[in-house]
Write an enzyme that holds these catalytic residues in place. Structure first.
Site, PDB file in Angstrom:
ATOM      1  N   ASP A  12       0.835  -1.041   0.042  1.00 32.30           N
ATOM      2  CA  ASP A  12       0.004  -0.055  -0.175  1.00 32.30           C
ATOM      3  C   ASP A  12       0.651   1.136   0.407  1.00 32.30           C
ATOM      4  O   ASP A  12       0.786   2.252   0.644  1.00 32.30           O
ATOM      5  CB  ASP A  12      -0.885  -0.167   1.142  1.00 32.30           C
ATOM      6  CG  ASP A  12      -1.942  -1.532   1.284  1.00 32.30           C
ATOM      7  OD1 ASP A  12      -1.612  -1.568   0.245  1.00 32.30           O
ATOM      8  OD2 ASP A  12      -3.055  -1.383   1.831  1.00 32.30           O
ATOM      9  N   ASP A  50      -4.528  -0.423  -2.179  1.00 30.52           N
ATOM     10  CA  ASP A  50      -5.553  -0.579  -0.783  1.00 30.52           C
ATOM     11  C   ASP A  50      -6.591   0.438  -2.492  1.00 30.52           C
ATOM     12  O   ASP A  50      -6.194   1.283  -2.554  1.00 30.52           O
ATOM     13  CB  ASP A  50      -5.811  -0.120   0.593  1.00 30.52           C
ATOM     14  CG  ASP A  50      -6.386   0.416   1.316  1.00 30.52           C
ATOM     15  OD1 ASP A  50      -7.024  -1.172   1.130  1.00 30.52           O
ATOM     16  OD2 ASP A  50      -6.822   1.088   1.995  1.00 30.52           O
ATOM     17  N   HIS A  52     -10.883   1.228  -2.487  1.00 29.32           N
ATOM     18  CA  HIS A  52     -11.894   0.977  -2.199  1.00 29.32           C
ATOM     19  C   HIS A  52     -12.837   1.748  -3.254  1.00 29.32           C
ATOM     20  O   HIS A  52     -12.668   2.541  -3.614  1.00 29.32           O
ATOM     21  CB  HIS A  52     -12.719   1.639  -0.192  1.00 29.32           C
ATOM     22  CG  HIS A  52     -11.447   1.454   0.180  1.00 29.32           C
ATOM     23  ND1 HIS A  52     -11.490  -0.115   0.719  1.00 29.32           N
ATOM     24  CD2 HIS A  52     -10.946   1.579   1.280  1.00 29.32           C
ATOM     25  CE1 HIS A  52     -10.545  -0.317   1.734  1.00 29.32           C
ATOM     26  NE2 HIS A  52     -10.094   0.329   2.157  1.00 29.32           N
ATOM     27  N   HIS A  56     -17.317   2.970   1.247  1.00 28.81           N
ATOM     28  CA  HIS A  56     -16.921   1.982   1.584  1.00 28.81           C
ATOM     29  C   HIS A  56     -17.761   1.889   3.454  1.00 28.81           C
ATOM     30  O   HIS A  56     -17.136   2.476   3.630  1.00 28.81           O
ATOM     31  CB  HIS A  56     -15.702   1.229   1.368  1.00 28.81           C
ATOM     32  CG  HIS A  56     -15.156   0.169   1.636  1.00 28.81           C
ATOM     33  ND1 HIS A  56     -14.837   0.422   2.945  1.00 28.81           N
ATOM     34  CD2 HIS A  56     -15.380  -1.037   1.339  1.00 28.81           C
ATOM     35  CE1 HIS A  56     -13.839  -1.626   2.852  1.00 28.81           C
ATOM     36  NE2 HIS A  56     -14.845  -1.642   1.582  1.00 28.81           N
ATOM     37  N   HIS A  85     -11.111   6.969   1.911  1.00 28.40           N
ATOM     38  CA  HIS A  85      -9.532   6.691   1.553  1.00 28.40           C
ATOM     39  C   HIS A  85      -9.359   6.073  -0.015  1.00 28.40           C
ATOM     40  O   HIS A  85     -10.833   4.642   0.337  1.00 28.40           O
ATOM     41  CB  HIS A  85      -7.983   6.265   2.612  1.00 28.40           C
ATOM     42  CG  HIS A  85      -8.733   5.313   3.680  1.00 28.40           C
ATOM     43  ND1 HIS A  85      -9.464   4.646   3.927  1.00 28.40           N
ATOM     44  CD2 HIS A  85      -7.849   3.709   2.303  1.00 28.40           C
ATOM     45  CE1 HIS A  85      -9.684   4.195   4.309  1.00 28.40           C
ATOM     46  NE2 HIS A  85      -8.608   2.554   3.716  1.00 28.40           N
ATOM     47  N   LYS A 110      -7.196  -5.020  -2.826  1.00 32.75           N
ATOM     48  CA  LYS A 110      -7.864  -5.170  -1.591  1.00 32.75           C
ATOM     49  C   LYS A 110      -8.458  -4.024  -1.720  1.00 32.75           C
ATOM     50  O   LYS A 110      -8.434  -3.266  -1.261  1.00 32.75           O
ATOM     51  CB  LYS A 110      -6.625  -6.329  -0.844  1.00 32.75           C
ATOM     52  CG  LYS A 110      -5.486  -5.061  -0.135  1.00 32.75           C
ATOM     53  CD  LYS A 110      -4.940  -5.255   1.089  1.00 32.75           C
ATOM     54  CE  LYS A 110      -4.321  -4.631   1.099  1.00 32.75           C
ATOM     55  NZ  LYS A 110      -5.085  -3.356   1.846  1.00 32.75           N
ATOM     56  N   CYS A 155      -2.194  -3.133   7.461  1.00 35.30           N
ATOM     57  CA  CYS A 155      -1.999  -4.254   6.370  1.00 35.30           C
ATOM     58  C   CYS A 155      -1.077  -4.560   6.498  1.00 35.30           C
ATOM     59  O   CYS A 155      -0.705  -5.671   5.911  1.00 35.30           O
ATOM     60  CB  CYS A 155      -2.377  -2.980   5.024  1.00 35.30           C
ATOM     61  SG  CYS A 155      -3.838  -2.091   4.891  1.00 35.30           S
TER      62      CYS A 155
HETATM   63  C1  VGL Z   1      -4.786   0.554   5.438  1.00 34.79           C
HETATM   64  C2  VGL Z   1      -6.135   1.563   6.880  1.00 34.79           C
HETATM   65  C3  VGL Z   1      -7.339   1.234   6.566  1.00 34.79           C
HETATM   66  C4  VGL Z   1      -3.253   0.386   5.555  1.00 34.79           C
HETATM   67  C5  VGL Z   1      -5.736   0.315   4.776  1.00 34.79           C
HETATM   68  O1  VGL Z   1      -2.596   0.380   4.267  1.00 34.79           O
HETATM   69  O2  VGL Z   1      -2.810   0.299   6.685  1.00 34.79           O
HETATM   70  N1  VGL Z   1      -5.102   1.076   6.653  1.00 34.79           N
HETATM   71  N2  VGL Z   1      -6.857   1.195   4.650  1.00 34.79           N
HETATM   72 ZN    ZN Z   2      -8.628   0.811   3.114  1.00 33.13          ZN
END
Ligand code: VGL
Ligand code: ZN
Length: 201
Positions: A12, A50, A52, A56, A85, A110, A155
C-alpha cells in the site's frame, strides 16, 4: 542475486497514505527509495493496492454519527472507521509517483468488497475471504517473503501474521515501513508479529 523462491511484498505505498494524503502516515513517503533499491534482491516483486469503492463500509462517512478513528462492530468483528481513502480510480488510490511499479510481477488489490475491509494481502477482515495471493505464491513455489510499506500496524501487520500462520517464512523490514499508531496499535502489532513467528528486521 534474485532467489526465485523469495518475494518482496510492498504494501500500500499509495498517495493517500503519504504526507498530504487522506490517511497520511507520518513519513510514509520516506521509505520509497529504499523499497525501490531492495527490489533488486528478490526473484519476485508484488505490490498491494488498497482499492475501495466510494461509500465503503470502513469509511466513517458511510455511518451516521461516526467520526474517523471511531470503532464499530461489523458482522465480522470490531472495525476502525477511517477517513475516505484509496477510492478506486482516484489520485489518492494511485501508487506514490516515486515507487518503481515497472518491476512488479503482480499487483494485488484489496478492500474492493463494499461490506468488508481488507487489511491483509491474503484475507479480508473476516479472516476467511481470500484475495488469491496464496495460490499465486504457491504456484510460483515462493516460500519466503519480505514485507515493507504502509502501515506497519495495520496492513503490513495483518499481511505478515497471515503469511506466517499460512507457513511462509516472513520478515518485515521495519526501517522500510511506517505506522499510523492509533491507541497503542504499533506496540500491539510488533508483539503480535513476533508471537506469530515473523522476523522483525
Ligand atoms: C490501511 C487503514 C485502512 C493500511 C488501509 O494500508 O494500513 N490502513 N486501510
Ligand atoms: Zn483502506
Amino acid at each position: 542475486m534474485r532467489p526465485e523462491n523469495e518475494a518482496l511484498i510492498v504494501i500500500d505505498v499509495q498517495n493517500d497514505f503519504c504526507p498530504g494524503g487522506a490517511l497520511a502516515v507520518p513519513e510514509g513517503d520516506v521509505i520509497v527509495p529504499g523499497i525501490n533499491a531492495l527490489m533488486d534482491e528478490f526473484g519476485a516483486v508484488i505490490l498491494t493496492q488498497d482499492w475501495h469503492p466510494a461509500g465503503h463500509s470502513s469509511f466513517a462517512s458511510s455511518h451516521t454519527d461516526k467520526a474517523p478513528y471511531d470503532m464499530i462492530e461489523m458482522p465480522y468483528g470490531p472495525q476502525v472507521l477511517w477517513p475516505d481513502h484509496c477510492i478506486q480510480g482516484t489520485e489518492g488510490g494511485a501508487f506514490h509517483d516515486g515507487l518503481n511499479t515497472t518491476r512488479a510481477d503482480l499487483i494485488i488489490r484489496k478492500g474492493y468488497n463494499p461490506q468488508i475491509d481488507s487489511y491483509s494481502a491474503f484475507f479480508e477482515n473476516d479472516q476467511k475471504t481470500p484475495t488469491g495471493l496464496v495460490g499465486y505464491l504457491q504456484n510460483r513455489d515462493i516460500d519466503t517473503l519480505t514485507m515493507v510499506g504502509l502501515a506497519t500496524d495495520y496492513c503490513v501487520n495483518f499481511s505478515a501474521v497471515n503469511a506466517a500462520v499460512l507457513g511462509f517464512n516472513v520478515a518485515v523490514r521495519l526501517d522500510l515501513c511506517r505506522a499510523i499508531d492509533l491507541n497503542g496499535s504499533l506496540d500491539a502489532a510488533l508483539s503480535g508479529m513476533t508471537g506469530a513467528g515473523v522476523q522483525l528486521a
